[in-house]
Design a protein around this motif. Structure first.
Motif, PDB file in Angstrom:
ATOM      1  N   ARG A  26       0.822  -1.208   0.000  1.00  0.00           N
ATOM      2  CA  ARG A  26       0.000   0.000   0.000  1.00  0.00           C
ATOM      3  C   ARG A  26       0.857   1.259   0.000  1.00  0.00           C
ATOM      4  O   ARG A  26       0.476   2.273  -0.566  1.00  0.00           O
ATOM      5  N   HIS A  30       0.664   4.103  -2.833  1.00  0.00           N
ATOM      6  CA  HIS A  30       0.366   5.491  -2.488  1.00  0.00           C
ATOM      7  C   HIS A  30       1.473   6.442  -2.941  1.00  0.00           C
ATOM      8  O   HIS A  30       1.200   7.526  -3.463  1.00  0.00           O
ATOM      9  N   ASP A 183      -6.668  -3.885   8.207  1.00  0.00           N
ATOM     10  CA  ASP A 183      -7.759  -2.958   7.907  1.00  0.00           C
ATOM     11  C   ASP A 183      -7.345  -1.516   8.164  1.00  0.00           C
ATOM     12  O   ASP A 183      -7.732  -0.599   7.422  1.00  0.00           O
ATOM     13  N   LYS A 186      -5.342  -0.226   5.264  1.00  0.00           N
ATOM     14  CA  LYS A 186      -6.176   0.044   4.102  1.00  0.00           C
ATOM     15  C   LYS A 186      -6.745   1.460   4.132  1.00  0.00           C
ATOM     16  O   LYS A 186      -6.898   2.106   3.091  1.00  0.00           O
ATOM     17  N   SER A 187      -7.062   1.940   5.340  1.00  0.00           N
ATOM     18  CA  SER A 187      -7.622   3.289   5.460  1.00  0.00           C
ATOM     19  C   SER A 187      -6.584   4.318   5.886  1.00  0.00           C
ATOM     20  O   SER A 187      -6.696   5.493   5.563  1.00  0.00           O
ATOM     21  N   ARG A 191      -4.496   8.218   3.891  1.00  0.00           N
ATOM     22  CA  ARG A 191      -4.584   9.524   4.550  1.00  0.00           C
ATOM     23  C   ARG A 191      -3.228  10.193   4.700  1.00  0.00           C
ATOM     24  O   ARG A 191      -3.146  11.374   5.044  1.00  0.00           O
TER      25      ARG A 191
END
Length: 205
Positions: A26, A30, A183, A186-187, A191
């Motif tokens: 991730r 990003h 999880d 993932k969020s 950010r």
């Protein structure tokens, strides 16, 4: 019993590896590369939107937590080494009932508890936190699985089954924690600001 305990340990280790892989995957998605993933601090990953003053405060708390984690793992590892050494020395004596599986699981637990914190000494970095956290979970779980095997060795099926159920519950608890951590990534990573550079004046350059 051997297949069960080895499988539980493998599942515990796999859950932690998935967490680490998720972070790198991730992060690359990003930022477009992996160069900065090893230098990100825990506060940059978990609290990317806080101001500089709050970031410093959070990072100080994370550093204190890392030191406690380091001490706890080394203490557990030291006690485990003592127990393993005593059992290994006694295994050639008559009447010794502890199986090789029990000793091997205990060794794996001790190895993880000691080497993880020693290799991941950078208290502020998120990757080091992941290594220490994973080593702690895998290490203590392996010790629990070793005790389960010892219970089976010494008491037979009756209490061995009870211990096996407890070991399975420990593995399930670890997996639930892994799901929460994945999880969050993932969020949490989306950010994080794409701009390079330290926002809290506390991360390495």
């Amino acid at each position: 019993m051997t297949a069960l305990l080895v499988s539980l340990l493998a599942v515990t280790l796999a859950g932690r590896l998935v967490w680490i892989e998720e972070y790198f995957r991730r992060y690359r998605s990003h930022y477009g590369d992996l160069k900065g993933s090893l230098r990100k601090t825990r506060v940059q990953v978990e609290n990317p939107s806080v101001d500089a003053a709050k970031a410093k405060e959070k990072q100080a708390l994370y550093v204190q937590s890392a030191r406690r984690q380091f001490e706890m793992c080394l203490l557990g590892g030291t006690l485990g080494v003592t127990a393993w050494s005593a059992l290994y020395a006694a295994k050639s004596s008559s009447g010794f009932q502890i199986s090789g599986l029990s000793l091997r699981l205990l060794f794996v637990g001790v190895f993880a508890l000691i080497t993880g914190p020693v290799l991941a000494k950078a208290e502020a970095l998120f990757f080091s936190y992941m290594v220490r956290e994973s080593a702690g979970y895998v290490g203590f779980s392996a010790v629990v699985f070793s005790l389960t095997s010892i219970a089976w060795d010494l008491t037979g099926v009756r209490w061995g089954v009870v211990a096996a159920v407890f070991a399975a519950l420990v593995a399930v608890s670890d997996l639930k924690q892994d799901v929460k951590l994945v999880d969050f990534l993932k969020s949490g990573i989306p950010r994080m600001p794409r701009a390079q550079g330290c926002r809290c004046n506390c991360c390495p350059h």
